[in-house]
Write a protein that holds these residues in place. Structure first.
Motif, PDB file in Angstrom:
ATOM      1  N   LEU A  35      -6.830  -6.993   0.188  1.00 62.94           N
ATOM      2  CA  LEU A  35      -5.715  -6.040  -0.215  1.00 62.94           C
ATOM      3  C   LEU A  35      -4.431  -6.455   0.341  1.00 62.94           C
ATOM      4  CD1 LEU A  35      -7.810  -2.947  -1.160  1.00 62.94           C
ATOM      5  CD2 LEU A  35      -6.949  -4.779  -2.634  1.00 62.94           C
ATOM      6  N   ALA A  57       1.524  -1.479  -5.925  1.00 60.32           N
ATOM      7  CA  ALA A  57       1.695  -2.535  -4.846  1.00 60.32           C
ATOM      8  C   ALA A  57       2.947  -2.580  -4.747  1.00 60.32           C
ATOM      9  CB  ALA A  57       1.320  -4.075  -5.469  1.00 60.32           C
ATOM     10  N   HIS A 114       4.130  -7.226  -4.226  1.00 60.10           N
ATOM     11  CA  HIS A 114       2.966  -7.361  -4.998  1.00 60.10           C
ATOM     12  C   HIS A 114       1.670  -7.190  -4.268  1.00 60.10           C
ATOM     13  CE1 HIS A 114       5.451  -8.156  -8.672  1.00 60.10           C
ATOM     14  NE2 HIS A 114       5.867  -9.211  -8.121  1.00 60.10           N
ATOM     15  N   THR A 115       1.683  -6.669  -3.130  1.00 65.84           N
ATOM     16  CA  THR A 115       0.744  -6.710  -2.213  1.00 65.84           C
ATOM     17  C   THR A 115       0.171  -5.091  -2.160  1.00 65.84           C
ATOM     18  OG1 THR A 115       1.496  -8.221  -0.772  1.00 65.84           O
ATOM     19  CG2 THR A 115       0.052  -6.969   0.346  1.00 65.84           C
ATOM     20  N   PRO A 116      -1.115  -4.776  -2.617  1.00 63.74           N
ATOM     21  CA  PRO A 116      -1.599  -3.329  -2.522  1.00 63.74           C
ATOM     22  C   PRO A 116      -1.620  -2.762  -1.401  1.00 63.74           C
ATOM     23  CG  PRO A 116      -2.805  -4.721  -3.930  1.00 63.74           C
ATOM     24  CD  PRO A 116      -2.045  -5.854  -3.045  1.00 63.74           C
ATOM     25  N   PRO A 156      -6.122   1.010  -0.718  1.00 66.00           N
ATOM     26  CA  PRO A 156      -5.390   0.764  -1.947  1.00 66.00           C
ATOM     27  C   PRO A 156      -5.136   1.895  -2.588  1.00 66.00           C
ATOM     28  CG  PRO A 156      -7.650   0.359  -2.329  1.00 66.00           C
ATOM     29  CD  PRO A 156      -7.555   0.426  -0.900  1.00 66.00           C
TER      30      PRO A 156
END
Length: 140
Positions: free
Chosen positions: A82, A120, A124-126, A130
């Motif tokens: 993640l 995210a 675009h990184t969760p 998460p």
């Protein structure tokens, strides 16, 4: 070009702060606002989400603590790492709402589908943990 991309990814990595907890200390969450677990729908399906404890903004605003944008994962498992960006090479399964919107209409085939809402950051990184919610729907 590769050096610029490497530099940008390095900056994003250094700036990454999990959006699971906002600057105010509130725990971030996401949920579906128009669909329920087990719901039977027809295609096209409008999928809408709401978020609390996090500010939803377009990716053009960059990586900012306590802020992010929504994604819809269709029949796609939760990524194992993640701390890496969500993929762009499976557009039918990972839908990026990078414009800051909270709804998307999708053409889904008949049958059961697992739909995951996920937030995210601007890269675009969760992150971990998460900010996500999952339901199963049936398209008739």
């Amino acid at each position: 070009m590769k050096k610029i991309l490497f530099y940008m990814l390095s900056v994003f990595s250094l700036c990454f702060v999990s959006i699971a907890q906002s600057n105010t200390g509130n725990i971030a969450s996401i949920k579906f606002s128009n669909l329920k677990q087990g719901q039977i729908v027809t295609s096209p399906v409008e999928i809408c989400m709401t978020a609390t404890g996090v500010i939803i903004e377009p990716v053009r605003n960059g990586v900012n603590a306590g802020r992010g944008h929504m994604h819809i994962l269709v029949d796609y498992q939760l990524p194992s790492d993640l701390n890496k960006p969500l993929p762009f090479n499976v557009p039918q399964n990972v839908i990026h709402l990078g414009d800051g919107s909270n709804c998307r209409t999708l053409n889904l085939s008949p049958g059961w589908h697992t739909i995951r809402a996920m937030i995210a950051n601007g890269a675009h990184t969760p992150g971990e943990p998460p900010v996500t919610s999952v339901i199963d729907i049936k398209v008739k």
